[in-house]
Design a protein around this motif. Sequence first.
Motif, PDB file in Angstrom:
ATOM      1  N   LYS A 158      40.639  54.137  41.864  1.00  0.00           N
ATOM      2  CA  LYS A 158      39.792  52.923  41.894  1.00  0.00           C
ATOM      3  C   LYS A 158      38.498  53.112  41.115  1.00  0.00           C
ATOM      4  CE  LYS A 158      41.230  50.405  45.972  1.00  0.00           C
ATOM      5  NZ  LYS A 158      40.743  49.741  47.154  1.00  0.00           N
ATOM      6  N   LYS A 159      38.659  53.545  39.875  1.00  0.00           N
ATOM      7  CA  LYS A 159      37.485  53.700  39.005  1.00  0.00           C
ATOM      8  C   LYS A 159      37.791  53.034  37.674  1.00  0.00           C
ATOM      9  CE  LYS A 159      35.290  57.718  40.935  1.00  0.00           C
ATOM     10  NZ  LYS A 159      35.877  58.851  41.570  1.00  0.00           N
ATOM     11  N   PRO A 160      36.771  52.526  36.958  1.00  0.00           N
ATOM     12  CA  PRO A 160      37.051  51.867  35.684  1.00  0.00           C
ATOM     13  C   PRO A 160      37.623  52.833  34.630  1.00  0.00           C
ATOM     14  CG  PRO A 160      34.727  51.670  36.258  1.00  0.00           C
ATOM     15  CD  PRO A 160      35.369  52.486  37.314  1.00  0.00           C
TER      16      PRO A 160
ATOM     17  N   ARG B  99      32.204  44.555  42.308  1.00  0.00           N
ATOM     18  CA  ARG B  99      32.881  45.853  42.317  1.00  0.00           C
ATOM     19  C   ARG B  99      33.795  45.997  43.542  1.00  0.00           C
ATOM     20  NH1 ARG B  99      31.016  50.182  39.084  1.00  0.00           N
ATOM     21  NH2 ARG B  99      32.137  49.619  37.201  1.00  0.00           N
ATOM     22  N   ARG B 100      33.401  45.334  44.636  1.00  0.00           N
ATOM     23  CA  ARG B 100      34.145  45.491  45.888  1.00  0.00           C
ATOM     24  C   ARG B 100      35.301  44.517  46.027  1.00  0.00           C
ATOM     25  NH1 ARG B 100      31.913  49.171  49.178  1.00  0.00           N
ATOM     26  NH2 ARG B 100      33.414  48.650  50.782  1.00  0.00           N
ATOM     27  N   ARG B 103      40.295  43.894  42.656  1.00  0.00           N
ATOM     28  CA  ARG B 103      40.527  44.590  41.396  1.00  0.00           C
ATOM     29  C   ARG B 103      39.226  44.836  40.637  1.00  0.00           C
ATOM     30  NH1 ARG B 103      45.550  46.547  40.352  1.00  0.00           N
ATOM     31  NH2 ARG B 103      45.913  45.543  38.353  1.00  0.00           N
ATOM     32  N   TYR B 105      37.220  47.242  40.682  1.00  0.00           N
ATOM     33  CA  TYR B 105      37.015  48.604  40.189  1.00  0.00           C
ATOM     34  C   TYR B 105      37.485  48.781  38.749  1.00  0.00           C
ATOM     35  CZ  TYR B 105      41.985  49.066  41.297  1.00  0.00           C
ATOM     36  OH  TYR B 105      43.343  48.880  41.336  1.00  0.00           O
ATOM     37  N   ARG B 106      38.332  47.852  38.284  1.00  0.00           N
ATOM     38  CA  ARG B 106      38.857  47.974  36.918  1.00  0.00           C
ATOM     39  C   ARG B 106      37.822  47.540  35.872  1.00  0.00           C
ATOM     40  NH1 ARG B 106      43.695  48.024  34.635  1.00  0.00           N
ATOM     41  NH2 ARG B 106      45.227  49.234  35.775  1.00  0.00           N
ATOM     42  N   SER B 109      30.926  48.668  34.217  1.00  0.00           N
ATOM     43  CA  SER B 109      29.591  48.282  34.705  1.00  0.00           C
ATOM     44  C   SER B 109      28.922  47.315  33.740  1.00  0.00           C
ATOM     45  CB  SER B 109      28.713  49.524  34.854  1.00  0.00           C
ATOM     46  OG  SER B 109      29.338  50.431  35.695  1.00  0.00           O
TER      47      SER B 109
END
Lengths: 185, 257
Positions: A158-160, B99-100, B103, B105-106, B109
């Motif tokens: 769950k990280k970009p 972010r929460r 999806r 997290y994809r 930033s």
Amino acid sequence: MPKSDQELVELSKKNPDNFSEIVNRYWTRLFFFIKRISYFSNEDIEDILQESFIKTYKNLNGYNSEMTFSTWIYQITRNTVIDEIRKKNCRVKTVQLENQELAELFSGSLDIKKEVIAKESFEKIKEIIQSLPYKYREVLILRFLEEKSYEEIIDIVKKPKGTVAALINRGRKMLLEEAQEQNII
Amino acid sequence: MENNHSKNIIEKIKSNKIEPESKLRLNLKNYLVWLIWGTLMVLGALAFSIFLLYLSNFDPSFIRSVKLGRFFGFIFSNMPYFWLILILISIGSGFLLLRRTKRGYRLSSIFISSLVILIVLTIGAAAHFSKINNRLEKGFGRIPQYQNISPSRESRFISPEKGVLAGEILTVDKNKLEIETIQNQKWEVLFDEKTIISPRTRLEPNEKVLVGGEKVSNYTFRAKTIKSPQIFEKMESSPEVKGKMRGPGRPMPPFQN
């Protein structure tokens, strides 16, 4: 003809007995995945796995085809492991990798042939991998031992994409630097 | 071996009567996150539109009448910090909440922050041009506590030390006006032929004026510019008038009593 994961999910929603096929299909894979990313004993891993499968069963209606079932169940298992690590308030220090796995991880990360690695270097390699921070070790294991694609790793941890790519590259660089310093390659 | 594990798990599922949770229940958290996110975006946008309202109160002729050092002091001391903080909170929380999402997290930033900022700025600008912010600030103005959090636009212009004063004309004399501020303070405003008075500003009792200049003594103020806040508001909505009003203004004609 064996049923697809998707079909088994639909069948399990109707009858829990069908879920046993999913458990049988993923038990070993997930057992070794937990073993590779954690320090837990086999008994603990079995408990964690049981909890993961029950969570998976409870969440069956939340699964959709945006990702493969395999990625989804890896994601749930990984979260359960992380929760367990937090619960025990311990940092993962000991690496439970077999020599074969160490060689695969090391050679895959550094893009070298396994045969090049001398058997007497395994202890040193283990130490190097053990010294890697958890976040790097985890993605390297997923990439080079679990053979997951970048897209799958993104969903599991769950990280970009950029963060996952950076973790893999930085982890590989750290491994290479340490291996060169210790004259392993 | 694996069959044993699966048997145990199925038995546990059956004995504890565990059932797959409904889709709605599983997605409830996600829906809630989206709902809070949407509310925050609207809040941030409205805060930004009120901030724009504050910025639109400044115009070049007025700035010229205040010394640069005083001008910045005036800006900082009158900044609507409450709204500014609300904008920052909305953007920050909007970023974290996105972010929460399921999806979220994809998304990178940079993408998330750009998206959140763009939404706040776009809706905020739309609210400003449709004058929703005007109505909103007037509505807030009726709440007594609001004055403590964010002073009204009129009261922001009562800062004689920094060279600005606003109020309603009580009496008009040859070279002076008596005005009453929103805080019921009576000020004598001196002016002469060098004083720039914006077009359509009427120096008559009951008219509201915005005065730029300097404080001479207690409750005495020397005017360099005088303008009407009402005209200023109308000016913003009319492009033709806007062009004329942004000019240096006209010199004061000899006042006839």
